[in-house]
Design an enzyme around this catalytic site. Structure first.
Site, PDB file in Angstrom:
ATOM      1  N   GLN A   6       6.292  76.270  45.226  1.00 25.23           N
ATOM      2  CA  GLN A   6       5.104  77.319  45.551  1.00 25.23           C
ATOM      3  C   GLN A   6       4.355  77.242  44.372  1.00 25.23           C
ATOM      4  OE1 GLN A   6       6.563  81.237  45.002  1.00 25.23           O
ATOM      5  NE2 GLN A   6       5.036  82.031  46.340  1.00 25.23           N
ATOM      6  N   SER A  23       1.011  81.064  40.941  1.00 32.56           N
ATOM      7  CA  SER A  23       0.861  81.555  39.839  1.00 32.56           C
ATOM      8  C   SER A  23       0.105  80.790  38.728  1.00 32.56           C
ATOM      9  CB  SER A  23       2.100  81.886  38.973  1.00 32.56           C
ATOM     10  OG  SER A  23       2.783  83.001  39.688  1.00 32.56           O
ATOM     11  N   SER A  83       8.788  76.843  40.015  1.00 28.75           N
ATOM     12  CA  SER A  83      10.102  76.664  40.114  1.00 28.75           C
ATOM     13  C   SER A  83      10.310  75.317  40.848  1.00 28.75           C
ATOM     14  CB  SER A  83      10.861  77.814  41.076  1.00 28.75           C
ATOM     15  OG  SER A  83      10.564  78.851  40.316  1.00 28.75           O
ATOM     16  N   GLU A  98       8.885  86.144  50.302  1.00 28.07           N
ATOM     17  CA  GLU A  98       9.644  85.888  49.124  1.00 28.07           C
ATOM     18  C   GLU A  98      10.256  87.157  48.901  1.00 28.07           C
ATOM     19  OE1 GLU A  98       6.547  85.551  45.951  1.00 28.07           O
ATOM     20  OE2 GLU A  98       8.040  84.771  44.406  1.00 28.07           O
ATOM     21  N   GLU A 127       7.361  96.669  36.816  1.00 26.87           N
ATOM     22  CA  GLU A 127       5.980  97.698  36.962  1.00 26.87           C
ATOM     23  C   GLU A 127       5.337  97.345  38.370  1.00 26.87           C
ATOM     24  OE1 GLU A 127       6.439  95.556  34.496  1.00 26.87           O
ATOM     25  OE2 GLU A 127       7.122  96.989  32.675  1.00 26.87           O
TER      26      GLU A 127
HETATM   27  C1  LIG Z   1      12.278  82.731  37.011  1.00 24.50           C
HETATM   28  C2  LIG Z   1      10.807  82.723  37.742  1.00 24.50           C
HETATM   29  C3  LIG Z   1      10.629  81.696  38.653  1.00 24.50           C
HETATM   30  C4  LIG Z   1       9.026  81.658  39.101  1.00 24.50           C
HETATM   31  N1  LIG Z   1       8.754  80.824  40.309  1.00 24.50           N
HETATM   32  C5  LIG Z   1       7.576  80.866  40.495  1.00 24.50           C
HETATM   33  C6  LIG Z   1       7.110  79.942  41.381  1.00 24.50           C
HETATM   34  O1  LIG Z   1       7.968  78.961  42.150  1.00 24.50           O
HETATM   35  N2  LIG Z   1       5.696  79.798  41.844  1.00 24.50           N
HETATM   36  C7  LIG Z   1       4.793  80.524  41.226  1.00 24.50           C
HETATM   37  O2  LIG Z   1       3.506  80.683  41.820  1.00 24.50           O
HETATM   38  N3  LIG Z   1       5.076  81.622  40.427  1.00 24.50           N
HETATM   39  C8  LIG Z   1       6.410  81.802  40.076  1.00 24.50           C
HETATM   40  N4  LIG Z   1       6.686  82.596  39.148  1.00 24.50           N
HETATM   41  C9  LIG Z   1       5.853  83.410  38.518  1.00 24.50           C
HETATM   42  C10 LIG Z   1       5.766  85.002  38.785  1.00 24.50           C
HETATM   43  O3  LIG Z   1       5.352  85.005  40.337  1.00 24.50           O
HETATM   44  C11 LIG Z   1       5.006  85.741  37.904  1.00 24.50           C
HETATM   45  O4  LIG Z   1       5.433  85.529  36.724  1.00 24.50           O
HETATM   46  C12 LIG Z   1       4.848  87.218  38.166  1.00 24.50           C
HETATM   47  O5  LIG Z   1       3.975  87.033  39.394  1.00 24.50           O
HETATM   48  C13 LIG Z   1       4.067  87.961  37.006  1.00 24.50           C
HETATM   49  O6  LIG Z   1       2.912  87.514  36.769  1.00 24.50           O
HETATM   50  P1  LIG Z   1       2.495  86.881  35.082  1.00 24.50           P
HETATM   51  O7  LIG Z   1       3.792  86.413  34.545  1.00 24.50           O
HETATM   52  O8  LIG Z   1       1.244  86.407  35.198  1.00 24.50           O
HETATM   53  O9  LIG Z   1       2.648  88.429  34.352  1.00 24.50           O
HETATM   54  P2  LIG Z   1       1.303  89.351  34.468  1.00 24.50           P
HETATM   55  O10 LIG Z   1       0.972  89.801  35.902  1.00 24.50           O
HETATM   56  O11 LIG Z   1       0.194  89.018  33.523  1.00 24.50           O
HETATM   57  O12 LIG Z   1       1.997  90.793  33.981  1.00 24.50           O
HETATM   58  C14 LIG Z   1       2.170  91.062  32.475  1.00 24.50           C
HETATM   59  C15 LIG Z   1       2.791  92.414  32.277  1.00 24.50           C
HETATM   60  O13 LIG Z   1       1.866  93.313  32.936  1.00 24.50           O
HETATM   61  C16 LIG Z   1       2.459  94.027  33.739  1.00 24.50           C
HETATM   62  N5  LIG Z   1       1.447  94.434  34.977  1.00 24.50           N
HETATM   63  C17 LIG Z   1       0.494  93.391  35.591  1.00 24.50           C
HETATM   64  N6  LIG Z   1       0.007  94.027  36.470  1.00 24.50           N
HETATM   65  C18 LIG Z   1       0.252  95.388  36.526  1.00 24.50           C
HETATM   66  C19 LIG Z   1      -0.303  96.766  37.320  1.00 24.50           C
HETATM   67  N7  LIG Z   1      -0.741  96.505  38.234  1.00 24.50           N
HETATM   68  N8  LIG Z   1       0.428  97.695  36.923  1.00 24.50           N
HETATM   69  C20 LIG Z   1       1.372  98.017  35.770  1.00 24.50           C
HETATM   70  N9  LIG Z   1       1.828  97.011  35.146  1.00 24.50           N
HETATM   71  C21 LIG Z   1       1.158  95.724  35.542  1.00 24.50           C
HETATM   72  C22 LIG Z   1       3.516  93.341  34.326  1.00 24.50           C
HETATM   73  O14 LIG Z   1       4.541  94.098  34.939  1.00 24.50           O
HETATM   74  C23 LIG Z   1       4.042  92.442  33.164  1.00 24.50           C
HETATM   75  O15 LIG Z   1       4.659  93.458  32.186  1.00 24.50           O
HETATM   76  C24 LIG Z   1       8.125  82.686  38.533  1.00 24.50           C
HETATM   77  C25 LIG Z   1       8.434  83.647  37.379  1.00 24.50           C
HETATM   78  C26 LIG Z   1       9.620  83.824  37.081  1.00 24.50           C
HETATM   79  C27 LIG Z   1      10.038  84.468  36.062  1.00 24.50           C
END
Ligand SMILES: Cc1cc2nc3c(=O)[nH]c(=O)nc-3n(C[C@H](O)[C@H](O)[C@H](O)COP(=O)(O)OP(=O)(O)OC[C@H]3O[C@@H](n4cnc5c(N)ncnc54)[C@H](O)[C@@H]3O)c2cc1C
Length: 402
Positions: free
Chosen positions: A128, A131, A163, A246, A373
């Protein structure tokens, strides 16, 4: 609310139980132990094929696309029974749980027929590609651009945390096709061959030692328009199909260690004349985990009861995922504490592999599929009815943001 199986459910459970007893492999280390990733993948493929032959994959998928046309409760029951065997199914979870349901819902029947069978049998793996470095929780902020050129689209940009991209044959990609409209309206969904020219997959090694998520770079990657899922600009709606699946898939974490295993671990650690389990503080902590797990079980049963009655589960999925991920991490941390400084170091000790793995992996679990969050926001808005987050960028053209 009735937590007992109906006659049909009891019969389905009995059949699944006896098939599993005859066929499930007895793997002691679901996350690999000393095995290479290629060996893990090989045994995962074997298990997926065996389930496909017996009709235990694609249980709820329509018969027209090659599924079993079964009930959601049958899938829940099979997963509950399969969980007892600690089998390794992770490589197929994204494809089976999210990508393929999106493909068969939005693609032509011919395209769906091409992809469903090989995915069901574990012959093709999907990932997928949603991100990006600047778009995770705020998924509609994606910037990877697709520009139309004749009967194809030329794609440039970067995805991250994908992933199993390094083992995938195909990917589902959400791309920015129009920057002049508000962010939710300028995205389009495509599927693509992960061996396309210009696509580079760079694995990221995590602290578990596995390299199972990746950065994916697009340099002038050509995707035929025939691989578009849904209308141009309709990507957000298509993505919601994927994301809805998901949240449900990720709330399960069936292979996590239980409090029973924590009790066995505490009992095996000598302390004074007895074991760590004789310590009041240890008993206290284990009792707290037990209460948490019991609460999670009841939430699951509530969702199960809704599914059994033909209803979609409510916000239980968000609450369950929030509590489950933190509980898993706390249990892992407590197991590490019990083993004192040696907890992480004793990585070769087979009986600890699961606790060590989950201690390190559950940090990611609290982020994947909705961060703590973001889930709290969902619970606040949709369960408690509190005022929604302010969203100031909703009606602003994407290229006017910043
Ligand atoms: C093990 C793992 C597997 C994954 N696999 C995939 C995959 O296969 N395909 C894919 O596309 N993605 C994948 N991801 C990505 C995952 O979907 C994102 O990491 C997740 O959506 C968080 O986005 P970010 O890392 O950009 O953090 P951000 O969204 O930038 O968040 C950073 C911090 O800000 C906080 N925050 C953000 N928005 C808000 C809000 N509105 N209110 C309060 N707090 C907030 C968050 O809680 C976090 O603490 C994976 C992630 C992990 C850890």
């Amino acid at each position: 609310m009735d937590f007992e199986d109906t006659a049909h459910e009891a019969a389905y459970r009995h059949a699944a139980k006896s098939w599993l007893a005859r066929n499930a492999p007895g793997w002691s280390a679901p996350h690999g132990g000393e095995e290479s990733e290629a060996q893990m993948l090989h045994r995962a493929r074997g298990w997926q094929r065996a389930k496909a032959e017996a009709g235990y994959v694609g249980i709820t998928w329509p018969r027209e696309v090659g599924g079993q046309g079964g009930l959601a409760i049958e899938q829940v029951i099979f997963e509950q029974e399969e969980a007892a065997y600690r089998v390794f199914t992770i490589p197929f979870q994204v494809g089976m749980g999210m990508c393929l349901p999106t493909v068969y819902t939005h693609a032509t029947p011919q395209i769906a027929a091409r992809f469903v069978g090989p995915a069901l049998r574990g012959e093709e793996i999907w990932c997928q590609l949603f991100s990006e470095p600047g778009a995770g929780s705020d998924l509609a902020g994606i910037r990877t651009r697709a520009v139309q050129s004749g009967d194809a689209w030329i794609v440039n940009g970067q995805k991250v945390w994908t992933s199993y991209a390094n083992h995938s044959d195909f990917g589902l990609a959400l791309l920015r096709t129009d920057v002049t409209v508000p962010k939710h309206k300028g995205m389009t969904m495509f599927y693509l061959d992960m061996r396309s020219q210009g696509l580079e997959v760079r694995p990221i090694r995590s602290m578990t030692g596995h390299a199972d998520f990746n950065e994916v770079f697009f340099t002038d990657v050509r995707i035929p328009d025939a691989q578009r899922l849904g209308p141009v600009g309709g990507g957000w709606k298509v993505a919601l199909t994927t994301l809805m699946h998901e949240r449900l898939a990720i709330g399960r974490a069936p292979d996590a260690p239980s409090t029973d295993e924590l009790i066995r671990l505490a009992r095996s650690i000598p302390e004074g004349a007895g074991s760590a389990l004789d310590d009041g503080a240890v008993q206290d902590a284990i009792a707290r985990f037990y209460v948490n797990d019991a609460g999670l079980d009841f939430l699951r049963m509530r969702a199960q009861s809704a599914i059994s009655n033909g209803r979609a589960p409510g916000p239980e999925a968000s609450i369950g995922k929030l509590v489950m991920a933190k509980t898993r991490q706390d249990i892992g941390a407590f197991a590490m504490d019990l083993l004192e400084c040696g907890g992480i170091e004793q990585s070769k000790a087979a009986r600890l592999t699961d606790f060590q793995y989950h201690y390190m992996f559950s940090a990611g679990l609290r982020i994947a599929g909705g961060t703590d969050e973001v889930l709290r926001n969902i619970i606040a808005e949709r369960v408690l009815g509190l005022p929604a987050d302010r969203r100031i960028d909703r009606d602003v053209p994407f290229n006017a943001l910043e």
